[in-house]
Design an enzyme around this catalytic site. Sequence first.
Site: not given
Length: 679
Positions: A251, A278-279, A386
Amino acid sequence: MMDVGGYKPKLEHPASGDSADELNGGGVKVDPYDGRNGGDDGEYQHHQQPQPTVYLTETFYISSKKNTVFEVRLTDKGLCLKKQSNGSTKEQTIPLKDIIGCRCLRSKRRSRGSSSCTCASISNSNALKVVEENSGEQDETDVSAYLYIYAYILKRNRRGGFRERTTITLRFRSFDRYEDNNREAQKWRAAVKYLIAGEPVQKLTYQPRDPRKMLIILNPKSGSGKAREMFQQRVAPIFAESEILYDLHITKRSNWAREFVRQRDVYLWRGIVVVGGDGIFFEVLNGLFEREDWQTAIEELPIGIVPCGSGNGLAKTVSFLYEEPFETKPVLAAALMVVKGRHSMLDVVRVETRSNIMFSFLSVGWGLISDIDIESERLRAIGGQRFTVWSVHRLISLRTYHGKVSYLPALPSQVNGLAGAGGVGGHYSNGGTGTGSGRSGAIGTLKHSVSYNTTLNCRDCRHDTTGSCDACDTNFSDVLSLETGMNLDSFRPRIDSWYSATSRKSTYFSTVDSVYESDKASNDDDSGSRAAGGANGTGGPIVQMYGPPSRLPALTAALPDTWTTITGEFVMVHAAYQTHLSTDCYFATQSQLNDGLIWLLIIRGGVSRSQLLSFLLGLSSGTHLPVQANEYIQMVPVTAFRIEPVGTNGHMTVDGENVECGPIQGEVFPSLAKVMVPK
């Protein structure tokens, strides 16, 4: 290697049981051998275990161990090895489900000055190497044909287990001509390939039912940004061992994958594998629904996922539901999953906002978890911690959001008596086991794995010039060599090539003819970045979304009386349809890939911080819901929902991607898509 010899391969004919030159039908049961593992008690109970179907048998000898005979059988249970040594018998079965592929090869021409030690052929740079039979580097003096069988043996332990790579090498040299030996090896290869594909064993040479390649779409910036390296080092070798051809596309920007599957002739491929988080799966799924022929595309193209992202909820869910070891080597588990060629139906939720329509496979969220997920992006530099840091921050400065939540409760028949389901407005309690907390540590540090280009090395005989060493039998106690003999002369040295199930290293050979499509401009936007809308969302041109039409009232219309509505303050509302929202977030413990249910978690305003802390800590183990009914925390199985926030404060997410904060509704379409699974 150890010199051995053996008998000419015997093929059981399905009709008569006599030797034959073809494989027909499904084989024949030839004796009471039941394919037991060596760990069994040794008793054969005919009335309890059915006899396996035996397709091929072979007898082997090992010269370095006198009076040792191996009988190798290929059955519908797997590759069975029966060792007879000095009157004792041991059996081992490599299950068929653990075998991923096999290939016929020929020995490579050796360089001058190579050592003559019996283990030198597999221990150093002058090792026995193999090439394709049409290679110019083949050794014409060696008439042997080599059958390499690749398996990943499942080893269970207290932590769940792991898979151990095993290379079984069968060397055929019963005849004086390579062509004859290769014909015998091809019989075994064809039988193994048909069996692992779940097809009838009918031909001497294997022809795949679907010869098309696999489409692989890789997001180079997902997770820690090491998806390229992970694919090259850990996924490509498994595709090569399985002899699966593929086209790899990288991509280049956000929603590149979505546009690719929408515009290209996807029927050139037999499936789609996404390498990333998952995106990228979300992009591919929605790209298919933006096609006019979406019904055909969804039906014909299963989608697999190799987790290299920060969440990896779907990959974890599939491994969890199929009891496949995941935590130690998630990339390995997923790669083995996609090469198996199996798939399961997947529920898809049609999500509608004021400006977009999208199809979701994981979850829709509003409030606490979505806030942590999106706002912690500013701390991405510290890695998975985070999430933990921002969870503490959000717990201290707790927010509540005013709005209205409505849902259509699932019917009792749909829930199928799941324990703890409370029905309309009820409380759903569950328990389970897992690791981690929230989305934190979603993809842990991957430990170093053995290189596929590493071979066994006997240090004690590196400089030995006598042709033997005492270390061979001890250092290679986990390596057996099985090979047919060119004659039955008892004075002739004999060799066989079989790496036992405890082998830890072997050579990787690649002949996969695959296409690598790389982006030349790596400065584009992050594909799979946090913009769920994409071509149909916040950034990019508006395109037509197809897919099944909605059965719900318009987003601005009133809902029927059959719906349940709650108005007030909410800490969070999260609708999930997979067990895991991330690797370490065991959210909906009773969920299945295709149960037709949405599990709606509602936490209302007024909940204490101690209750929220207990909830967050319990997400790792699936014990986040209180045991007793709680007026503030409840989870209900539904088939549709609508969330109507007052104002635009807070974050809303679809499959972990940020979407506009406003009215949103979703409805489940059971078994609409296909996802690749281990078995």
